[in-house]
Motif scaffolding. Structure first.
Motif, PDB file in Angstrom:
ATOM      1  N   ASP A 163       0.832  -1.205   0.000  1.00  0.00           N
ATOM      2  CA  ASP A 163       0.000   0.000   0.000  1.00  0.00           C
ATOM      3  C   ASP A 163       0.864   1.251   0.000  1.00  0.00           C
ATOM      4  O   ASP A 163       0.520   2.257  -0.627  1.00  0.00           O
ATOM      5  CB  ASP A 163      -0.934   0.011   1.217  1.00  0.00           C
ATOM      6  CG  ASP A 163      -2.008  -1.055   1.122  1.00  0.00           C
ATOM      7  OD1 ASP A 163      -2.253  -1.732   2.136  1.00  0.00           O
ATOM      8  OD2 ASP A 163      -2.590  -1.216   0.032  1.00  0.00           O
ATOM      9  N   ALA A 187       3.745   1.463  -1.382  1.00  0.00           N
ATOM     10  CA  ALA A 187       4.257   1.563  -2.744  1.00  0.00           C
ATOM     11  C   ALA A 187       3.194   2.161  -3.675  1.00  0.00           C
ATOM     12  O   ALA A 187       3.509   3.000  -4.530  1.00  0.00           O
ATOM     13  CB  ALA A 187       4.691   0.184  -3.256  1.00  0.00           C
ATOM     14  N   ALA A 188       1.953   1.759  -3.512  1.00  0.00           N
ATOM     15  CA  ALA A 188       0.875   2.331  -4.342  1.00  0.00           C
ATOM     16  C   ALA A 188       0.723   3.818  -4.052  1.00  0.00           C
ATOM     17  O   ALA A 188       0.539   4.627  -4.961  1.00  0.00           O
ATOM     18  CB  ALA A 188      -0.444   1.596  -4.076  1.00  0.00           C
ATOM     19  N   ALA A 189       0.805   4.200  -2.778  1.00  0.00           N
ATOM     20  CA  ALA A 189       0.705   5.618  -2.419  1.00  0.00           C
ATOM     21  C   ALA A 189       1.864   6.403  -3.022  1.00  0.00           C
ATOM     22  O   ALA A 189       1.701   7.536  -3.482  1.00  0.00           O
ATOM     23  CB  ALA A 189       0.681   5.780  -0.896  1.00  0.00           C
ATOM     24  N   ALA A 190       3.038   5.783  -3.035  1.00  0.00           N
ATOM     25  CA  ALA A 190       4.213   6.462  -3.597  1.00  0.00           C
ATOM     26  C   ALA A 190       4.029   6.753  -5.076  1.00  0.00           C
ATOM     27  O   ALA A 190       4.647   7.673  -5.617  1.00  0.00           O
ATOM     28  CB  ALA A 190       5.461   5.589  -3.395  1.00  0.00           C
ATOM     29  N   CYS A 191       3.184   5.959  -5.730  1.00  0.00           N
ATOM     30  CA  CYS A 191       2.946   6.146  -7.154  1.00  0.00           C
ATOM     31  C   CYS A 191       1.909   7.215  -7.434  1.00  0.00           C
ATOM     32  O   CYS A 191       1.620   7.511  -8.593  1.00  0.00           O
ATOM     33  CB  CYS A 191       2.468   4.841  -7.785  1.00  0.00           C
ATOM     34  SG  CYS A 191       3.638   3.507  -7.632  1.00  0.00           S
ATOM     35  N   ALA A 192       1.319   7.780  -6.397  1.00  0.00           N
ATOM     36  CA  ALA A 192       0.218   8.714  -6.604  1.00  0.00           C
ATOM     37  C   ALA A 192       0.703  10.130  -6.904  1.00  0.00           C
ATOM     38  O   ALA A 192       0.115  10.820  -7.727  1.00  0.00           O
ATOM     39  CB  ALA A 192      -0.699   8.719  -5.384  1.00  0.00           C
ATOM     40  N   CYS A 193       1.734  10.553  -6.207  1.00  0.00           N
ATOM     41  CA  CYS A 193       2.203  11.916  -6.446  1.00  0.00           C
ATOM     42  C   CYS A 193       3.652  12.047  -5.987  1.00  0.00           C
ATOM     43  O   CYS A 193       4.172  11.175  -5.287  1.00  0.00           O
ATOM     44  CB  CYS A 193       1.340  12.953  -5.729  1.00  0.00           C
ATOM     45  SG  CYS A 193       1.471  12.912  -3.936  1.00  0.00           S
ATOM     46  N   ARG A 194       4.253  13.169  -6.357  1.00  0.00           N
ATOM     47  CA  ARG A 194       5.666  13.375  -6.076  1.00  0.00           C
ATOM     48  C   ARG A 194       5.951  13.432  -4.572  1.00  0.00           C
ATOM     49  O   ARG A 194       6.915  12.862  -4.089  1.00  0.00           O
ATOM     50  CB  ARG A 194       6.108  14.696  -6.724  1.00  0.00           C
ATOM     51  CG  ARG A 194       7.580  14.819  -6.936  1.00  0.00           C
ATOM     52  CD  ARG A 194       7.923  16.165  -7.520  1.00  0.00           C
ATOM     53  NE  ARG A 194       7.255  16.392  -8.804  1.00  0.00           N
ATOM     54  CZ  ARG A 194       7.382  17.509  -9.508  1.00  0.00           C
ATOM     55  NH1 ARG A 194       8.095  18.509  -9.058  1.00  0.00           N
ATOM     56  NH2 ARG A 194       6.770  17.647 -10.661  1.00  0.00           N
ATOM     57  N   ALA A 195       5.094  14.096  -3.831  1.00  0.00           N
ATOM     58  CA  ALA A 195       5.341  14.274  -2.401  1.00  0.00           C
ATOM     59  C   ALA A 195       5.344  12.918  -1.692  1.00  0.00           C
ATOM     60  O   ALA A 195       6.204  12.637  -0.848  1.00  0.00           O
ATOM     61  CB  ALA A 195       4.281  15.190  -1.785  1.00  0.00           C
ATOM     62  N   LEU A 196       4.393  12.061  -2.056  1.00  0.00           N
ATOM     63  CA  LEU A 196       4.346  10.739  -1.422  1.00  0.00           C
ATOM     64  C   LEU A 196       5.497   9.870  -1.907  1.00  0.00           C
ATOM     65  O   LEU A 196       6.043   9.071  -1.125  1.00  0.00           O
ATOM     66  CB  LEU A 196       3.001  10.069  -1.724  1.00  0.00           C
ATOM     67  CG  LEU A 196       1.818  10.606  -0.917  1.00  0.00           C
ATOM     68  CD1 LEU A 196       0.495  10.072  -1.463  1.00  0.00           C
ATOM     69  CD2 LEU A 196       1.946  10.269   0.558  1.00  0.00           C
ATOM     70  N   ALA A 197       5.879  10.006  -3.171  1.00  0.00           N
ATOM     71  CA  ALA A 197       7.021   9.235  -3.686  1.00  0.00           C
ATOM     72  C   ALA A 197       8.283   9.609  -2.920  1.00  0.00           C
ATOM     73  O   ALA A 197       9.081   8.747  -2.532  1.00  0.00           O
ATOM     74  CB  ALA A 197       7.205   9.495  -5.186  1.00  0.00           C
ATOM     75  N   LYS A 198       8.471  10.885  -2.661  1.00  0.00           N
ATOM     76  CA  LYS A 198       9.668  11.344  -1.948  1.00  0.00           C
ATOM     77  C   LYS A 198       9.662  10.827  -0.511  1.00  0.00           C
ATOM     78  O   LYS A 198      10.672  10.334  -0.011  1.00  0.00           O
ATOM     79  CB  LYS A 198       9.716  12.872  -1.973  1.00  0.00           C
ATOM     80  CG  LYS A 198      10.936  13.491  -1.335  1.00  0.00           C
ATOM     81  CD  LYS A 198      11.019  14.978  -1.707  1.00  0.00           C
ATOM     82  CE  LYS A 198      12.233  15.624  -1.061  1.00  0.00           C
ATOM     83  NZ  LYS A 198      12.005  15.904   0.364  1.00  0.00           N
TER      84      LYS A 198
END
Lengths: 169, 386
Positions: B32, B34-45
């Motif tokens: 989950d 990892a999926a959140a990280a794929c949603a936007c730049r801030a979460l990916a960072k």
């Protein structure tokens, strides 16, 4: 910790929100929930009006008010005996506290306020709520539910695809 | 629940500081997150930040993990996954019967110093109600951020098959490491089947490894014992210990089903293919009788002997105060295999549970004159060895 002057009133903690509104709670209440207050009280010296002021000038009044409400509730709960009934009542109160009238913007402001004074119980409560909205969702569903834009750079997309090839981004 | 879209003029998720995003991601399982990280730049960072495993460790009450030498996002993600893996292993597990294993049937995974996870095998002690613990598997996090596990000197793998089933088997070399890298959903299923070898090759490789380390290790399967402690609404649920009819201590697992029933099974040492998880009593209606009790019910209880262990003194011989009573059922072959009942007699044997004021309980059956008293094995998350 500095001793209170003789004949002093109850020591208070005042949170100041955006617009200069003050929200007060007794020091004893703040100490239950706020790690910052517990740590700060070892260093500050009360003078004059016996109040510690904490400025949350970039946070709206409503989340600050909710934060004080949470701290008051936690302090009251801390004085009652632990039991399954008490735990159930706490869960029900938390459901009402973050009820349907709390939209996401308010949720995030509340999280910011809680982080500002390190109110760990409220941080956990809000984060669990947001995590629950994310759990089991695809990236696109997460964007829709949380109202966020897809602003990933091409390099970030490539890196994500390499590490998580099963996710459709 | 706040599920509506963010207000147009209000704070958005991306506006939150990184420590707020870390706090949210720390509540998510790795897929989950990892999926959140794929949603936007801030979460990916935030998801790639070395602070994420630190945040999770602090939330679990563990010491801060050592920074990995690589200090890259992939290393931080490995460390995050490892911490989640260890957290998921916490608790009590029951070994599935095996043709080759005669070891204790219960394992407890608990935190140990320096953010390691220590699993112990639980067995009845020879003295009263004590539980003996013997070391089993130790899991820790390597400098690389990966989980490493060992059974004594032997490297092993502990893989999930779903959420409530794990397999402990000898590690078979570098393929294990590759299986743990990256992410494939469900991650644990992928690793389990990816690490399986063909029957011949895998066994030969494991045998070589096992022989080097002094013994061949068969894969051992464990299933989780959920709800190992009672609650006010489910006062009977959990893992219990009690002195049974042959004066030795046994373990009992009591579970509630979704339709209001309760079942108790005895967990025995497994040997051969015989099941070490046999039903003892059950009921389809978990409604207790409250005081005042009838004379007949009081007689049922007061005339009974509380079974004591061979080495027990007068411990627990006094009748405890009964707060509630529950009617239960069993079968002749369970209650007493030597009862003179026809082999085709399938009638149930009726019994009682006597719930005591201290939260423990005893049970017995009509036609016998004994009470088997049970005590908690785990209290507030800790194994009660006394």
């Amino acid at each position: 910790m500095a001793a209170a002057p003789s004949g002093s009133r109850t020591r208070m903690v005042t949170l100041i929100s955006k617009g200069g509104r003050n929200f007060k709670m007794p020091e004893a209440v703040a100490l239950v929930s706020s790690r910052s207050c517990r740590e700060a009280l070892d260093y500050i010296e009360y003078r004059g009006n016996n109040t510690m002021m904490i400025k949350l000038l970039d946070i709206d009044p409503k989340p600050v008010s909710m934060l004080v409400n949470f701290c008051n509730h936690m302090a009251a709960a801390a004085t009652s005996a632990a039991s399954d009934d008490a735990a159930q009542r706490m869960r029900e109160w938390e459901e009402r506290f973050l009820g349907d009238d709390v939209d996401q913007a308010l949720l995030y402001d509340l999280l910011s306020a809680a982080i500002s004074i390190q109110a760990d119980g409220l941080i956990d409560l809000v984060c669990k709520r947001v995590a629950h909205m994310i759990k089991g969702k695809t990236p696109q569903e997460i964007r829709t539910i949380l109202g966020i834009q897809d602003d990933l750079t091409p390099d970030q997309r490539d890196e994500i695809r390499t590490d998580n090839s099963w996710i459709d981004i | 629940m706040a599920t509506s879209l963010a207000a147009a003029a209000g704070t958005a998720l991306e506006d939150l500081p990184e420590d707020a995003l870390l706090a949210i991601l720390a509540f998510l399982a790795p897929p989950d997150a990892a999926a959140a990280a794929c949603a936007c730049r801030a979460l990916a960072k935030a998801a790639s930040s070395p602070s994420l495993p630190l945040t999770l460790a602090l939330r679990l009450g563990l010491p801060p993990p050592r920074p990995t030498p690589e200090a890259c996002p992939a290393a931080a993600r490995r460390l995050f996954r490892s911490l989640h893996r260890l957290r998921r292993l916490l608790g009590l597990w029951r070994r599935l019967p095996s043709a080759h294993s005669a070891s204790p049937s219960l394992a407890a995974f608990e935190w140990a110093p320096r953010a390691t996870l220590a699993a112990s095998l639980l067995a009845p002690s020879k003295h009263g109600f004590s539980v003996s613990k013997s070391p089993f598997v130790t899991l820790s996090i390597a400098e690389s951020g990966d989980t490493v596990a060992a059974l004594g000197e032997v490297p092993v793998c502990v893989n999930f098959v779903g959420d409530n089933h794990i397999v402990v088997e000898a590690a078979s070399g570098e393929d294990e490491e590759e299986g743990m890298e990256g992410g494939s959903p469900p991650e644990e299923m992928y690793m389990h089947f990816a690490n399986r070898r063909s029957p011949g090759a895998g066994r030969r490789r494991r045998e070589r490894h096992g022989r080097r380390k002094g013994g061949r290790m068969e894969a051992e399967h464990f299933v989780r014992i959920p709800d190992a402690e009672p609650t006010k609404l489910r006062p009977l649920q959990g893992l219990w210990k009690g002195i049974c009819e042959n004066r030795t201590m046994e373990f009992y697992v009591v579970t509630y089903d979704d339709i209001g029933g309760v079942t108790c099974r005895r967990v025995s040492e497994t040997g051969g293919q015989s099941s070490g998880y046999s039903p003892i009593f059950w009921t389809t209606d978990a409604t207790f009788l409250a005081p005042p009790f009838s004379e007949q019910e009081l007689d049922h209880y007061n005339c009974r002997e509380h079974i004591r262990g061979v080495t027990s003194g007068h411990e627990g011989t006094r009748n405890k105060v009964v707060s509630r009573i529950l009617c239960i059922n069993s079968s002749y072959d369970v209650v007493d295999p030597h009862l003179s009942a026809p082999l085709d007699d399938t009638r149930n044997v009726e019994g009682r549970i006597w719930l005591y004021e201290d939260g423990t309980f005893g049970f017995g059956f009509i036609g016998t004159n004994s009470v088997i008293d049970l005590r908690h094995v785990s209290l507030d998350g800790c194994i009660d060895s006394s």
